[in-house]
Design a protein around this motif. Structure first.
Motif, PDB file in Angstrom:
ATOM      1  N   TRP A  50       5.150  -5.932 -15.764  1.00 31.49           N
ATOM      2  CA  TRP A  50       4.886  -7.376 -15.835  1.00 31.49           C
ATOM      3  C   TRP A  50       5.629  -8.122 -14.739  1.00 31.49           C
ATOM      4  O   TRP A  50       5.083  -9.046 -14.136  1.00 31.49           O
ATOM      5  N   SER A  51       6.868  -7.754 -14.479  1.00 35.43           N
ATOM      6  CA  SER A  51       7.626  -8.399 -13.396  1.00 35.43           C
ATOM      7  C   SER A  51       6.979  -8.111 -12.050  1.00 35.43           C
ATOM      8  O   SER A  51       6.869  -8.996 -11.192  1.00 35.43           O
ATOM      9  N   ALA A  52       6.554  -6.884 -11.863  1.00 30.51           N
ATOM     10  CA  ALA A  52       5.911  -6.509 -10.605  1.00 30.51           C
ATOM     11  C   ALA A  52       4.602  -7.261 -10.411  1.00 30.51           C
ATOM     12  O   ALA A  52       4.300  -7.712  -9.304  1.00 30.51           O
ATOM     13  N   TYR A  53       3.810  -7.425 -11.476  1.00 30.84           N
ATOM     14  CA  TYR A  53       2.550  -8.166 -11.355  1.00 30.84           C
ATOM     15  C   TYR A  53       2.794  -9.588 -10.866  1.00 30.84           C
ATOM     16  O   TYR A  53       2.111 -10.083  -9.980  1.00 30.84           O
ATOM     17  N   GLY A  54       3.757 -10.264 -11.470  1.00 34.38           N
ATOM     18  CA  GLY A  54       4.038 -11.645 -11.076  1.00 34.38           C
ATOM     19  C   GLY A  54       4.487 -11.749  -9.632  1.00 34.38           C
ATOM     20  O   GLY A  54       4.015 -12.608  -8.878  1.00 34.38           O
ATOM     21  N   ALA A  55       5.394 -10.881  -9.244  1.00 32.38           N
ATOM     22  CA  ALA A  55       5.903 -10.920  -7.875  1.00 32.38           C
ATOM     23  C   ALA A  55       4.819 -10.540  -6.868  1.00 32.38           C
ATOM     24  O   ALA A  55       4.679 -11.183  -5.824  1.00 32.38           O
ATOM     25  N   LEU A  56       4.039  -9.518  -7.172  1.00 27.38           N
ATOM     26  CA  LEU A  56       2.992  -9.102  -6.238  1.00 27.38           C
ATOM     27  C   LEU A  56       1.872 -10.133  -6.147  1.00 27.38           C
ATOM     28  O   LEU A  56       1.253 -10.284  -5.097  1.00 27.38           O
ATOM     29  N   ALA A  57       1.628 -10.862  -7.219  1.00 24.21           N
ATOM     30  CA  ALA A  57       0.631 -11.938  -7.159  1.00 24.21           C
ATOM     31  C   ALA A  57       1.059 -12.993  -6.144  1.00 24.21           C
ATOM     32  O   ALA A  57       0.222 -13.571  -5.447  1.00 24.21           O
ATOM     33  N   ALA A  58       2.359 -13.237  -6.054  1.00 22.34           N
ATOM     34  CA  ALA A  58       2.868 -14.213  -5.092  1.00 22.34           C
ATOM     35  C   ALA A  58       2.897 -13.656  -3.669  1.00 22.34           C
ATOM     36  O   ALA A  58       2.850 -14.425  -2.710  1.00 22.34           O
TER      37      ALA A  58
END
Length: 78
Positions: A50-58
């Protein structure tokens, strides 16, 4: 046909970012992570999905982020 990549388990955040950018620049359609750590090898490094998804979305602009495993039992609601 669309092709994607799975980055799990992985614990080297700079390498994950580089891989995501290479995947996007290379025309891959998607990348995915597990949403939780689930391994018989607890010594392996791991970045939470979940943390990776948010950061990679940015950090990306086109590539789709795909949930590989979604396990509600690992999260407390509320």
């Amino acid at each position: 046909m669309e092709i994607g990549a799975v980055f799990s388990p992985a614990g080297d955040w700079p390498a994950i970012v580089r891989a995501a950018r290479v995947a996007e620049d290379g025309g891959l359609a998607s990348i995915g992570f597990w949403d939780h750590y689930h391994s018989e090898r607890p010594e392996w490094a791991y970045v939470a999905g979940w943390s990776a998804y948010g950061a990679l979305a940015a950090l990306t602009s086109r590539i789709r982020l795909v949930l590989m495993v979604l396990c509600r039992l690992n999260y407390t609601l509320g």
